[in-house]
Each structure stands twice: as C-alpha cells, then as structure tokens.
Design an enzyme around this catalytic site. Structure first.
Site, PDB file in Angstrom:
ATOM      1  N   THR A 159       2.531  -2.787  -4.229  1.00 13.97           N
ATOM      2  CA  THR A 159       1.813  -1.742  -3.482  1.00 13.97           C
ATOM      3  C   THR A 159       2.473  -0.360  -3.549  1.00 13.97           C
ATOM      4  O   THR A 159       2.293   0.459  -2.665  1.00 13.97           O
ATOM      5  CB  THR A 159       1.674  -2.147  -2.005  1.00 13.97           C
ATOM      6  OG1 THR A 159       2.989  -2.232  -1.429  1.00 13.97           O
ATOM      7  CG2 THR A 159       0.976  -3.495  -1.861  1.00 13.97           C
ATOM      8  N   TYR A 185       7.750   3.936  -0.210  1.00 19.42           N
ATOM      9  CA  TYR A 185       6.457   4.162  -0.864  1.00 19.42           C
ATOM     10  C   TYR A 185       5.563   4.996   0.057  1.00 19.42           C
ATOM     11  O   TYR A 185       4.978   4.483   1.011  1.00 19.42           O
ATOM     12  CB  TYR A 185       5.754   2.847  -1.200  1.00 19.42           C
ATOM     13  CG  TYR A 185       6.462   1.943  -2.175  1.00 19.42           C
ATOM     14  CD1 TYR A 185       7.480   2.411  -3.003  1.00 19.42           C
ATOM     15  CD2 TYR A 185       6.105   0.598  -2.281  1.00 19.42           C
ATOM     16  CE1 TYR A 185       8.124   1.570  -3.897  1.00 19.42           C
ATOM     17  CE2 TYR A 185       6.747  -0.254  -3.178  1.00 19.42           C
ATOM     18  CZ  TYR A 185       7.757   0.237  -3.979  1.00 19.42           C
ATOM     19  OH  TYR A 185       8.385  -0.609  -4.867  1.00 19.42           O
ATOM     20  N   GLN A 221      15.004  -7.948  -7.686  1.00 22.65           N
ATOM     21  CA  GLN A 221      13.803  -7.250  -8.164  1.00 22.65           C
ATOM     22  C   GLN A 221      14.227  -6.190  -9.186  1.00 22.65           C
ATOM     23  O   GLN A 221      14.687  -5.116  -8.831  1.00 22.65           O
ATOM     24  CB  GLN A 221      13.042  -6.608  -7.011  1.00 22.65           C
ATOM     25  CG  GLN A 221      11.712  -6.035  -7.458  1.00 22.65           C
ATOM     26  CD  GLN A 221      10.813  -5.565  -6.323  1.00 22.65           C
ATOM     27  OE1 GLN A 221      10.104  -4.571  -6.477  1.00 22.65           O
ATOM     28  NE2 GLN A 221      10.833  -6.241  -5.202  1.00 22.65           N
ATOM     29  N   SER A 270       5.723  -4.845 -14.253  1.00 20.34           N
ATOM     30  CA  SER A 270       5.474  -6.011 -15.110  1.00 20.34           C
ATOM     31  C   SER A 270       4.506  -5.703 -16.242  1.00 20.34           C
ATOM     32  O   SER A 270       4.504  -6.385 -17.265  1.00 20.34           O
ATOM     33  CB  SER A 270       4.913  -7.158 -14.267  1.00 20.34           C
ATOM     34  OG  SER A 270       5.780  -7.466 -13.198  1.00 20.34           O
ATOM     35  N   ALA A 294      -2.629  -3.125  -8.165  1.00 20.94           N
ATOM     36  CA  ALA A 294      -4.040  -2.910  -8.481  1.00 20.94           C
ATOM     37  C   ALA A 294      -4.537  -1.790  -7.585  1.00 20.94           C
ATOM     38  O   ALA A 294      -4.140  -1.683  -6.433  1.00 20.94           O
ATOM     39  CB  ALA A 294      -4.850  -4.186  -8.242  1.00 20.94           C
TER      40      ALA A 294
END
Length: 320
Positions: free
Chosen positions: A20, A57, A170, A200, A274
């Site tokens: 996200t 973020y 991560q 990714s 997405a």
C-alpha cells in the site's frame, strides 16, 4: 489461497501480500482513495489476506486507508506496518506504534517492522538494543505479534537478533533485482525468517506496460529508479521480450509470471500493490501458476541478462 507460516510464529500469511505504498500518494501520481480501498477489498475477496503498509507512506495516510478498507473484516486479515528510521528511540517506537494502531483502527499489529536501519536518511543513530527493547515490550503487551526488519544487511539482522526474535526481512527482490540472494536469502533460510519482497514487479517494469521511450514526471518515484535508466532499462526491455513467450504458454501476463517465479524462491512471499480492483484481481491469479523446472531455469537465465550488470548498492533509487 494457500497460506504460509510467518517465520517462527503461528501467523498465517499469503504468498502474495497487498502493498500500500501507493495509497499514501506521496511519490505516486494518479492514485484515487476509493479505487485503492476497492482494490484492497477485492484482493481480500480473491484470497489475499495479508496487507503491508508503513507510517511513512503519505505520513500515515496509507495506514488510514488500510483501516477504512479493512476495519469491518479485521478478523480475516494480517496487518503489517513499519516504524521509520527517525522514530527508533524507545519512546518514539511506542508512540509510533500507538498512532499506527489508531490509524488502522485495530488493537494489534500482526507484524511490526523497522522500515530502515537507524541512521538511514540522515536519521539519528540509535542503538538497536534500545529499539528492540521497545519492540519486545510492545510484543509482551500484545500490541504487536511479531517483529520484522526491512532494508537490513545480514550483519544488521544478526545484531538485532541478539536482542530478540526477528521473524521477517523486507528487502527489494524481483526478477530484475536479486541482490538479496547473495547473503540475505541463505541467512533467512538458515534462521527461518520469512522474506516479504517489495518492488516485486520492479515498480511495474516487469508488467511490460512501459515502452522503450517511457518518461516519468519527476514527482513519480520511478523517475529515480535505477532500473528505469539506460543502459539497464534497455536490457530490461530485451529480457521482457524473451519472457513473453513463456508467459503466453501459461496463458498469463508478464507480471504474474514474475510473481509466480518469485513466490517459489526459498522463504519468499511477494508484496504487490494495486491502484484499482482490476489490478488486484489480476495479481491474485499469480498464486495459482505452477511453473515447470525447465521454465524456472529459463526465466532465471533471462533474468540474469539484467541483474548481472546491476550495481551492488542495495538501494533501488538514486535519491540524490
């Protein structure tokens, strides 16, 4: 969708994880709140139960959207977030965690990660023992269930592990960015840390949707991505053309071929973002692709035409 254990915990995560970063909007263009909320809910409908965000973020905005999207289905999801490098003193970690809990409208964070090592981005250097002490305290209080790190070197993980259990790493990891395989992947296998790969799809490059002359506005994070600069970008375009016939054989997209390759690497799960429902539904299909041994080898060889010439610096962006 199948699930996997996170590190040494009893937390079950999906091999595909909804990322996200884009929901925070900072560093991204053309992102609409409702579209991202719809995408998160669609991903969950498709079986992706694990969601990754971070306080940095959009200065908490991504966490807020995660909360809005998933609050009514909290019992179905695993929530992962991160504390940034400028909040690693003990009291700062505690405060940052409380704020993340509030923004995500939850009583517990399943996986709480140190986003970047202390000192990154000119942050104050804080002893890892102090940071881990605060994280261990949060774990004992039941406010977090597991501790992870992001963008750490092997030596930094080893030092952190002296002060408590780390269950995940991560790092940036994809068909076009494989530095993690040298030292970190073997370490994670040996010590049972789960890898949650970020970028990714190499920030969309592996989808094949960007042509040879692609230009990004300077406010788009990809304008600083080393993979989008010549001569690497040209090699990536050539590699994508060689990957296309393999994707066609599986009746899938280039992006899902790359994800399918990634989630069969040892200990590895793939974070994929997405910006709308369509992308979320498409991404979820990657979990069902079973690549043959021969095709895995072919994909690996094509990948190395790009990665063999990459800089050893683990940071994917030239932040300047």
């Amino acid at each position: 969708m199948e699930t996997r254990k996170l590190g040494n915990t009893d937390i079950e995560i999906t091999p595909l994880i909804f990322g996200t970063w884009q929901a925070g909007k900072s560093g991204w263009v053309g992102i609409e709140d409702q579209d991202v909320i719809d995408a998160m809910q669609a991903a969950l409908d498709e079986g992706i139960t694990t969601f990754d965000t971070a306080e940095v973020y959009g200065n908490g905005y991504s966490e807020e959207l995660v909360g809005k999207a998933l609050v009514d289905r909290r019992d179905q999801v695993v929530l992962a977030t991160k504390v940034f490098a400028n909040h690693l003193k003990a009291d700062q970690v505690i405060e940052a965690c409380e704020k993340s809990l509030q923004r995500m409208q939850t009583d517990v964070i399943d996986l709480y990660q140190i986003h970047w090592p202390s000192g990154a981005f000119k942050s104050e250097v804080v002893p890892i023992g102090e940071t881990m002490g605060a994280l261990n305290q949060l774990k004992e209080q039941g406010k977090i269930r597991a501790i992870g790190v992001s963008n750490f070197s092997k030596a930094q993980i080893e030092e952190a592990m002296q002060h408590g259990r780390i269950d995940s790493l991560q790092p940036p990891y994809s068909l076009f960015w494989r530095g993690v395989e040298t030292e970190l992947l073997p370490y994670c296998v040996e010590h049972n840390l789960t890898i949650l790969s970020y970028s990714s799809l190499a920030q969309g490059l592996l989808t094949g949707k960007f042509g040879p002359d692609q230009q990004f506005p300077k406010e788009d994070i990809r304008s600083k991505n080393k993979l989008f600069q010549p001569p690497i970008y040209d090699k990536a375009q050539a590699a994508l053309e060689n990957l296309r016939p393999i994707a066609d054989r599986y009746n899938t997209t280039l992006g899902n071929l790359a994800l399918a390759w990634l989630i069969v690497q040892p200990q590895t799960t793939a974070i994929v973002g997405a910006r709308n429902t369509e992308q979320a539904v498409e991404n979820a299909k990657a979990a069902a692709i079973a690549l043959s041994v021969e095709d895995l080898a072919a994909i690996d060889a094509i990948s190395r035409t790009v990665t063999d010439d990459l800089p050893t610096d683990p940071v994917m962006w030239a932040f300047g």
